[in-house]
Motif scaffolding. Structure first.
Motif, short mmCIF file in Angstrom:
data_model
loop_
_atom_site.label_atom_id
_atom_site.label_comp_id
_atom_site.label_asym_id
_atom_site.label_seq_id
_atom_site.Cartn_x
_atom_site.Cartn_y
_atom_site.Cartn_z
N GLY A 151 -8.98 58.10 40.16
CA GLY A 151 -10.39 57.74 40.23
C GLY A 151 -10.88 56.73 39.22
O GLY A 151 -12.06 56.40 39.21
N SER A 152 -10.01 56.23 38.35
CA SER A 152 -10.44 55.19 37.42
C SER A 152 -10.61 53.89 38.18
O SER A 152 -9.67 53.39 38.77
CB SER A 152 -9.40 54.99 36.32
OG SER A 152 -9.19 56.18 35.59
N ALA A 153 -11.80 53.35 38.17
CA ALA A 153 -12.07 52.10 38.88
C ALA A 153 -11.75 50.92 37.97
O ALA A 153 -12.26 50.83 36.85
CB ALA A 153 -13.52 52.06 39.34
N ALA A 154 -10.92 50.02 38.45
CA ALA A 154 -10.49 48.86 37.66
C ALA A 154 -11.67 48.05 37.12
O ALA A 154 -11.65 47.67 35.95
CB ALA A 154 -9.54 48.00 38.48
N PRO A 155 -12.71 47.76 37.92
CA PRO A 155 -13.83 46.98 37.37
C PRO A 155 -14.52 47.68 36.19
O PRO A 155 -14.94 47.03 35.24
CB PRO A 155 -14.78 46.82 38.56
CG PRO A 155 -13.92 46.97 39.76
CD PRO A 155 -12.87 47.98 39.36
N GLU A 156 -14.63 49.00 36.27
CA GLU A 156 -15.26 49.75 35.18
C GLU A 156 -14.41 49.68 33.92
O GLU A 156 -14.93 49.53 32.81
CB GLU A 156 -15.46 51.22 35.58
CG GLU A 156 -16.49 51.41 36.66
CD GLU A 156 -16.50 52.85 37.18
OE1 GLU A 156 -15.95 53.76 36.52
OE2 GLU A 156 -17.06 53.05 38.27
N VAL A 157 -13.10 49.81 34.08
CA VAL A 157 -12.19 49.76 32.94
C VAL A 157 -12.24 48.39 32.28
O VAL A 157 -12.38 48.28 31.06
CB VAL A 157 -10.75 50.13 33.35
CG1 VAL A 157 -9.78 49.93 32.19
CG2 VAL A 157 -10.68 51.57 33.85
N SER A 158 -12.13 47.33 33.06
CA SER A 158 -12.12 45.98 32.48
C SER A 158 -13.46 45.66 31.81
O SER A 158 -13.49 45.03 30.75
CB SER A 158 -11.73 44.93 33.52
OG SER A 158 -12.61 44.94 34.60
N ALA A 159 -14.55 46.09 32.41
CA ALA A 159 -15.86 45.86 31.79
C ALA A 159 -15.99 46.63 30.47
O ALA A 159 -16.54 46.10 29.49
CB ALA A 159 -16.97 46.27 32.76
N ALA A 160 -15.47 47.84 30.42
CA ALA A 160 -15.51 48.62 29.18
C ALA A 160 -14.67 47.97 28.09
O ALA A 160 -15.08 47.96 26.92
CB ALA A 160 -15.03 50.05 29.45
N VAL A 161 -13.52 47.42 28.45
CA VAL A 161 -12.68 46.73 27.47
C VAL A 161 -13.46 45.57 26.85
O VAL A 161 -13.49 45.41 25.63
CB VAL A 161 -11.36 46.23 28.12
CG1 VAL A 161 -10.64 45.24 27.21
CG2 VAL A 161 -10.45 47.40 28.45
N VAL A 162 -14.10 44.77 27.67
CA VAL A 162 -14.86 43.62 27.17
C VAL A 162 -16.02 44.09 26.29
O VAL A 162 -16.21 43.56 25.18
CB VAL A 162 -15.37 42.74 28.34
CG1 VAL A 162 -16.35 41.68 27.85
CG2 VAL A 162 -14.18 42.09 29.05
N ARG A 163 -16.77 45.09 26.74
CA ARG A 163 -17.91 45.59 25.94
C ARG A 163 -17.45 46.09 24.59
O ARG A 163 -18.03 45.76 23.56
CB ARG A 163 -18.63 46.72 26.69
CG ARG A 163 -19.66 46.25 27.69
CD ARG A 163 -20.58 47.38 28.15
NE ARG A 163 -19.89 48.59 28.55
CZ ARG A 163 -19.40 48.82 29.77
NH1 ARG A 163 -19.51 47.91 30.71
NH2 ARG A 163 -18.81 49.95 30.06
#
Length: 194
Positions: A173-185
């Protein structure tokens, strides 16, 4: 009369099996026998597609590296202020890692024991150096903190991104867009000048 089973493997499907086995057993711990059993085909059928195990490794790490270097040619990585390009490269690196998870996982696990592994490590260093250059440019433009060493910031940034291979499982259930956005933030909250 029994029909002989026809080899239905393509180079791409065979590569996917090889990458899975390399990631499970390690490249050095994988034999052609392991690969043939995992694929359900004879060793001679494998040799019909590739010269050997190292060719499979090279194709696999090249796929991961091509994905990473492709990012650097995208408009988001070439246009705008350095900090914006750096954020773009960071986001896309995380996205490519998740999209090509088995291939990038293998790339991150090579040790330099073969010519292919040494080539892959050199290419990874080249990618890291290009990202470090973006960090330097962003700091010179006044958008990033100057009290953090660029080499250290690059290592920490890639350490965070590369750790994704250890825990990311899209089926959970980990959504790739959410993960990549969190990394940037998370990364740029600490790197940007406030």
């Amino acid at each position: 009369m029994t029909m002989a089973r026809r080899d239905t493997y393509t180079p791409d499907t065979l590569l996917a099996v090889a990458v899975r086995v390399f990631n499970e057993r390690g490249y050095d711990g994988t034999s052609m026998e392991h690969l043939s059993k995992a694929a359900g085909i004879s060793k001679s059928s494998i040799y019909h597609h590739v010269r050997g195990k190292e060719e499979l490794l090279r194709r696999a790490v090249a796929r991961a590296l091509d994905g990473l270097f492709g990012i650097l040619a995208e408009p988001g990585a070439t246009d705008g202020r350095a900090v914006e390009r750096l954020e773009y490269v960071t986001r896309r690196t995380a996205e490519v890692l998740m999209a090509e998870l088995p291939y990038v996982t293998l790339l991150l696990r090579v040790h330099g024991n073969t010519d292919t592994e040494r080539w892959a490590l050199a290419r990874r260093r080249e990618f890291d150096q290009q990202v470090a250059e973006l960090l330097k440019q962003a700091a010179a433009e006044g958008d990033l903190r100057t009290d953090i060493d660029v080499r250290l910031a690059t290592r920490l940034l890639f350490g965070m991104i590369n750790s994704i291979v250890e825990w990311y499982r899209p089926e959970r259930g980990s959504a790739a867009p959410e993960v990549s956005a969190a990394v940037v933030r998370m990364a740029f909250a600490g790197l940007r000048v406030t």
